[in-house]
Design a protein around this motif. Structure first.
Motif, short mmCIF file in Angstrom:
data_model
loop_
_atom_site.label_atom_id
_atom_site.label_comp_id
_atom_site.label_asym_id
_atom_site.label_seq_id
_atom_site.Cartn_x
_atom_site.Cartn_y
_atom_site.Cartn_z
N SER A 185 -44.16 19.48 -8.87
CA SER A 185 -42.92 20.12 -9.35
C SER A 185 -43.17 20.98 -10.58
O SER A 185 -42.53 22.02 -10.75
N SER A 219 -47.72 7.99 -7.07
CA SER A 219 -47.02 8.99 -6.25
C SER A 219 -46.07 9.80 -7.12
O SER A 219 -45.87 11.00 -6.92
N CYS A 238 -45.92 13.84 -7.62
CA CYS A 238 -44.69 14.63 -7.53
C CYS A 238 -44.45 15.44 -8.79
O CYS A 238 -44.03 16.60 -8.74
N TRP A 255 -48.19 22.92 -3.82
CA TRP A 255 -48.90 21.90 -3.04
C TRP A 255 -49.73 22.52 -1.92
O TRP A 255 -49.85 21.98 -0.83
N CYS A 284 -42.48 11.02 0.48
CA CYS A 284 -43.68 10.22 0.25
C CYS A 284 -43.92 9.28 1.42
O CYS A 284 -43.00 8.56 1.83
N ILE A 318 -47.76 13.13 -0.22
CA ILE A 318 -46.50 13.85 -0.37
C ILE A 318 -46.43 15.01 0.64
O ILE A 318 -47.39 15.74 0.82
N TYR A 360 -39.12 16.17 -1.66
CA TYR A 360 -40.44 15.56 -1.73
C TYR A 360 -40.41 14.25 -0.95
O TYR A 360 -39.70 13.32 -1.32
#
Length: 203
Positions: free
Chosen positions: A155, A147, A151, A68, A136, A87, A134
């Motif tokens: 991941s 969302s 994620c 990310w 949100c 996130i 994670y």
């Protein structure tokens, strides 16, 4: 004597408070040019038994950036609906809890407590090198479904990177979200929606 004890106590409290919010600068991501997508896909798998070997700071930096990080201007290595970027990744280690500041490539200290055991309901979460939570911000989310897509992309980025380095990982949804919300000191519409345990395999 009492004055000396009082001053010592104040110094200890101030030291503990100062540690919170401490910034840990991460090294620039250094991903290998030799790993292929084919190798990563062939070796991607879930790991639920971990050794006691810790991840060094470079590996943590690589993992977080792969998942990310920013790879161009204000854009990131994984997609988010309408570029909401809702996130935030929290990194839990035996030394404490840290928030990943991707823009500045650093970790911000949230807590000095070891909450590894609370990161999930499976026993292996405590033995992993790190647990990534994670979070949100639902006020910024287009929808729960989108969302979830974000994620999933993050991941999987992490899982593929780990596969190239023979690092184990597993994505999890078995955790107490309310307890983690309190331990991470989350406010507003921020909630834990996913977890990922990462570390070197036991075998």
């Amino acid at each position: 004597m009492k004055t000396r004890i009082l001053l010592s106590a104040i110094a200890l409290v101030c030291s503990a408070i100062g540690a919170l919010g401490q910034v840990i600068n991460l090294p620039a991501p250094a991903l290998s040019d030799t790993a292929t997508l084919k190798y990563a896909l062939e070796n991607r798998h879930s790991t639920r038994e971990y050794s006691s070997t810790k991840l060094n700071r470079q590996e943590i930096a690589n993992i977080l950036w792969a998942g990310w990080g920013y790879n161009r201007n204000d854009k990131r290595t994984a997609p988010s609906a309408i570029d909401r970027q809702e996130i935030t990744l929290y990194v839990c280690t035996s030394e404490g809890v840290f928030m990943y500041d991707a823009e500045n490539n650093r970790l911000e200290t949230i807590s000095n407590k070891n909450i590894m055991k609370m990161c999930g309901k499976q026993p292996f979460v405590e033995t992993a090198a790190i647990n990534i939570l994670y979070v949100c911000d639902k006020s910024q989310s287009v929808s729960d479904e989108m969302s979830g897509v974000c994620c999933g992309a993050i991941s999987q980025n992490i899982a593929l990177y780990c596969a190239t380095k023979n690092i184990g990982n597993v994505v999890r949804a078995s955790f107490d979200a309310d307890t983690l919300r309190r331990l991470l000191k989350l406010t507003g519409d921020n909630v834990v929606v996913l977890a990922q345990s990462i570390g070197y395999p036991a075998k």
